[in-house]
Design a protein around this motif. Structure first.
Motif, PDB file in Angstrom:
ATOM      1  N   UNK A  32      -5.814   1.859   6.464  1.00  0.00           N
ATOM      2  CA  UNK A  32      -7.056   2.151   5.685  1.00  0.00           C
ATOM      3  C   UNK A  32      -7.367   3.346   5.244  1.00  0.00           C
ATOM      4  N   UNK A  33      -7.247   4.624   5.841  1.00  0.00           N
ATOM      5  CA  UNK A  33      -7.563   5.661   5.523  1.00  0.00           C
ATOM      6  C   UNK A  33      -6.763   6.047   4.427  1.00  0.00           C
ATOM      7  N   UNK A  34      -5.419   5.655   4.243  1.00  0.00           N
ATOM      8  CA  UNK A  34      -4.648   5.894   3.061  1.00  0.00           C
ATOM      9  C   UNK A  34      -5.192   4.993   1.866  1.00  0.00           C
TER      10      UNK A  34
ATOM     11  N   UNK B 133      -2.167  12.758   0.169  1.00  0.00           N
ATOM     12  CA  UNK B 133      -2.470  11.510   0.727  1.00  0.00           C
ATOM     13  C   UNK B 133      -0.918  10.749   1.227  1.00  0.00           C
ATOM     14  N   UNK B 134      -0.182  10.890   0.345  1.00  0.00           N
ATOM     15  CA  UNK B 134       1.173  10.128   0.388  1.00  0.00           C
ATOM     16  C   UNK B 134       1.858  10.746   1.873  1.00  0.00           C
ATOM     17  N   UNK B 135       1.907  12.086   1.957  1.00  0.00           N
ATOM     18  CA  UNK B 135       2.427  12.735   3.318  1.00  0.00           C
ATOM     19  C   UNK B 135       1.447  11.987   4.569  1.00  0.00           C
ATOM     20  N   UNK B 136       0.431  12.137   4.556  1.00  0.00           N
ATOM     21  CA  UNK B 136      -0.565  11.663   5.579  1.00  0.00           C
ATOM     22  C   UNK B 136      -0.378  10.155   5.966  1.00  0.00           C
ATOM     23  N   UNK B 137      -0.412   9.352   4.766  1.00  0.00           N
ATOM     24  CA  UNK B 137      -0.271   7.977   5.114  1.00  0.00           C
ATOM     25  C   UNK B 137       1.046   7.540   5.373  1.00  0.00           C
ATOM     26  N   UNK B 138       2.053   8.055   4.798  1.00  0.00           N
ATOM     27  CA  UNK B 138       3.474   7.736   5.226  1.00  0.00           C
ATOM     28  C   UNK B 138       3.846   8.200   6.506  1.00  0.00           C
TER      29      UNK B 138
ATOM     30  N   UNK C 185      -6.310   6.829  -1.536  1.00  0.00           N
ATOM     31  CA  UNK C 185      -5.790   6.315  -2.657  1.00  0.00           C
ATOM     32  C   UNK C 185      -6.624   5.767  -3.691  1.00  0.00           C
ATOM     33  N   UNK C 186      -8.014   5.108  -3.339  1.00  0.00           N
ATOM     34  CA  UNK C 186      -8.914   4.604  -4.493  1.00  0.00           C
ATOM     35  C   UNK C 186      -9.567   5.797  -4.916  1.00  0.00           C
ATOM     36  N   UNK C 187      -9.965   7.042  -4.173  1.00  0.00           N
ATOM     37  CA  UNK C 187     -10.511   8.013  -4.560  1.00  0.00           C
ATOM     38  C   UNK C 187      -9.928   8.970  -5.628  1.00  0.00           C
ATOM     39  N   UNK C 188      -8.380   8.828  -5.266  1.00  0.00           N
ATOM     40  CA  UNK C 188      -7.608   9.757  -6.326  1.00  0.00           C
ATOM     41  C   UNK C 188      -7.538   8.892  -7.589  1.00  0.00           C
ATOM     42  N   UNK C 189      -7.447   7.527  -7.515  1.00  0.00           N
ATOM     43  CA  UNK C 189      -7.512   6.626  -8.647  1.00  0.00           C
ATOM     44  C   UNK C 189      -8.644   6.796  -9.464  1.00  0.00           C
ATOM     45  N   UNK C 190      -9.675   6.979  -8.877  1.00  0.00           N
ATOM     46  CA  UNK C 190     -11.206   7.148  -9.265  1.00  0.00           C
ATOM     47  C   UNK C 190     -11.229   8.443 -10.230  1.00  0.00           C
ATOM     48  N   UNK C 191     -10.568   9.458  -9.602  1.00  0.00           N
ATOM     49  CA  UNK C 191     -10.526  10.996  -9.937  1.00  0.00           C
ATOM     50  C   UNK C 191      -9.598  10.909 -11.408  1.00  0.00           C
TER      51      UNK C 191
ATOM     52  N   UNK D 210       0.767  -1.032   0.108  1.00  0.00           N
ATOM     53  CA  UNK D 210      -0.105  -0.102  -0.100  1.00  0.00           C
ATOM     54  C   UNK D 210       0.896   1.412   0.034  1.00  0.00           C
ATOM     55  N   UNK D 211       1.973   1.417   0.752  1.00  0.00           N
ATOM     56  CA  UNK D 211       2.824   2.374   0.818  1.00  0.00           C
ATOM     57  C   UNK D 211       3.457   2.696  -0.561  1.00  0.00           C
ATOM     58  N   UNK D 212       3.887   1.596  -0.989  1.00  0.00           N
ATOM     59  CA  UNK D 212       4.288   1.684  -2.529  1.00  0.00           C
ATOM     60  C   UNK D 212       3.610   2.128  -3.611  1.00  0.00           C
ATOM     61  N   UNK D 213       2.356   1.780  -3.542  1.00  0.00           N
ATOM     62  CA  UNK D 213       1.219   2.115  -4.494  1.00  0.00           C
ATOM     63  C   UNK D 213       0.996   3.616  -4.193  1.00  0.00           C
ATOM     64  N   UNK D 214       0.888   3.930  -2.788  1.00  0.00           N
ATOM     65  CA  UNK D 214       0.501   5.511  -2.769  1.00  0.00           C
ATOM     66  C   UNK D 214       1.804   6.295  -3.238  1.00  0.00           C
TER      67      UNK D 214
END
Length: 297
Positions: free
Chosen positions: A269-271, A257-262, A275-281, A223-227
């Motif tokens: 799960x928040x990340x 999202x990267x900064x918050x999650x890392x 991440x899914x919302x960004x991908x959808x956008x 997940x970290x890598x994908x973000x």
């Protein structure tokens, strides 16, 4: 694409990247350099400080373990690539290790009697040395050259009879004149926090009898890598997609999202959701998506 358009896109990408890096430097970086540590622990002198000099990167992190220094020590001294591992993200840290992909979940007697000067393998291509060892107290890993080669210290400080603070400190300077080392420095600058935090948690879990699951650690690392990949892609797409406020905002959202999650203390799960919302956008705003939707109308 006109020349002015190219300049506008490059400028937009650079501005966005600069703002994200500023947020990292002034908000995320101070937090990650002192993860889990108290002000006293950050300001306290530690073994190995004389090897660090006045470092550009100086991080002190800590965690509380429900046990004594004597029971924590064996887990620390046996760490290393091809030894007990690092108790963190095994999928990357133990890749290719002759001892296997999994970090040890038990004390290994063959790795308990190191002395100053012995090697500490960090990976297949990197190694440090035991610069100083004080049983049940601290270990200092360092290089064997230069006036201030940098150092990595692991130390245990008892709180009371049943609790101990495990504190790590790493300090080094950027190798500006050595390109291959500078690449490693930059990589360490942004990822060291994730690795050390996981090591501290891994030691805690093993000492307290609840080691973290390999599969869950691997999912977390993925997940970290994908973000991170999402940040790279959205920044890159600014050069090729319509230069609109919406597309620019997607890039900022990806960086945030990267900064918050890392670096922020939030559940993973928040990340994932962000991440899914960004991908959808990104997909929805793409020309491919719009063409496909027109065909179905």
């Amino acid at each position: 694409m006109k020349k002015v358009s190219i300049l506008a896109r490059v400028s937009a990408a650079l501005i966005q990247f600069g703002i994200i890096m500023a947020a990292y430097n002034f908000i995320a970086r101070p937090y990650q350099l002192g993860w889990g540590a108290t002000t006293v622990e950050i300001n306290r002198s530690m073994p190995g400080d004389e090897r660090r000099g006045n470092p550009a990167f100086l991080a002190t992190r800590a965690i509380t373990i429900e046990d004594t220094p004597e029971n924590i020590w064996p887990w620390l001294i046996q760490m290393g690539y091809g030894r007990a591992g690092f108790y963190g993200y095994d999928i990357i840290e133990n890749l290719g290790s002759e001892s296997g992909i999994y970090s040890a979940n038990r004390i290994l007697p063959e790795f308990q009697n190191f002395k100053v000067g012995d090697e500490v393998p960090i990976s297949r291509v990197a190694k440090l040395f035991f610069f100083e060892i004080e049983p049940n107290s601290f270990i200092v890993w360092s290089e064997d050259k230069g006036e201030y080669p940098g150092a990595f210290t692991w130390a245990v400080y008892p709180i009371d009879e049943t609790r101990t603070r495990l504190v790590s400190r790493i300090g080094w300077n950027f190798h500006w004149s050595v390109p291959n080392l500078l690449i490693l420095d930059v990589f360490t600058e942004f990822t060291d926090h994730l690795a050390v935090r996981k090591i501290l948690q891994g030691v805690k879990g093993r000492v307290e009898g609840h080691p973290e699951n390999f599969a869950m650690n691997t999912v977390e690392f993925t997940v970290y890598l994908l973000l991170l990949l999402s940040v790279v892609i959205t920044q890159f797409l600014i050069l090729f997609r319509p230069l609109t406020l919406k597309n620019w905002g997607i890039g900022f959202a990806s960086g945030a999202t990267w900064l918050i999650t890392w670096y922020a203390p939030v559940p993973l799960w928040i990340g994932v959701i962000l991440g899914l919302l960004i991908t959808f956008g990104v997909v929805r705003s793409s020309r491919w998506f719009k063409r496909k939707m027109r065909r179905h109308e």
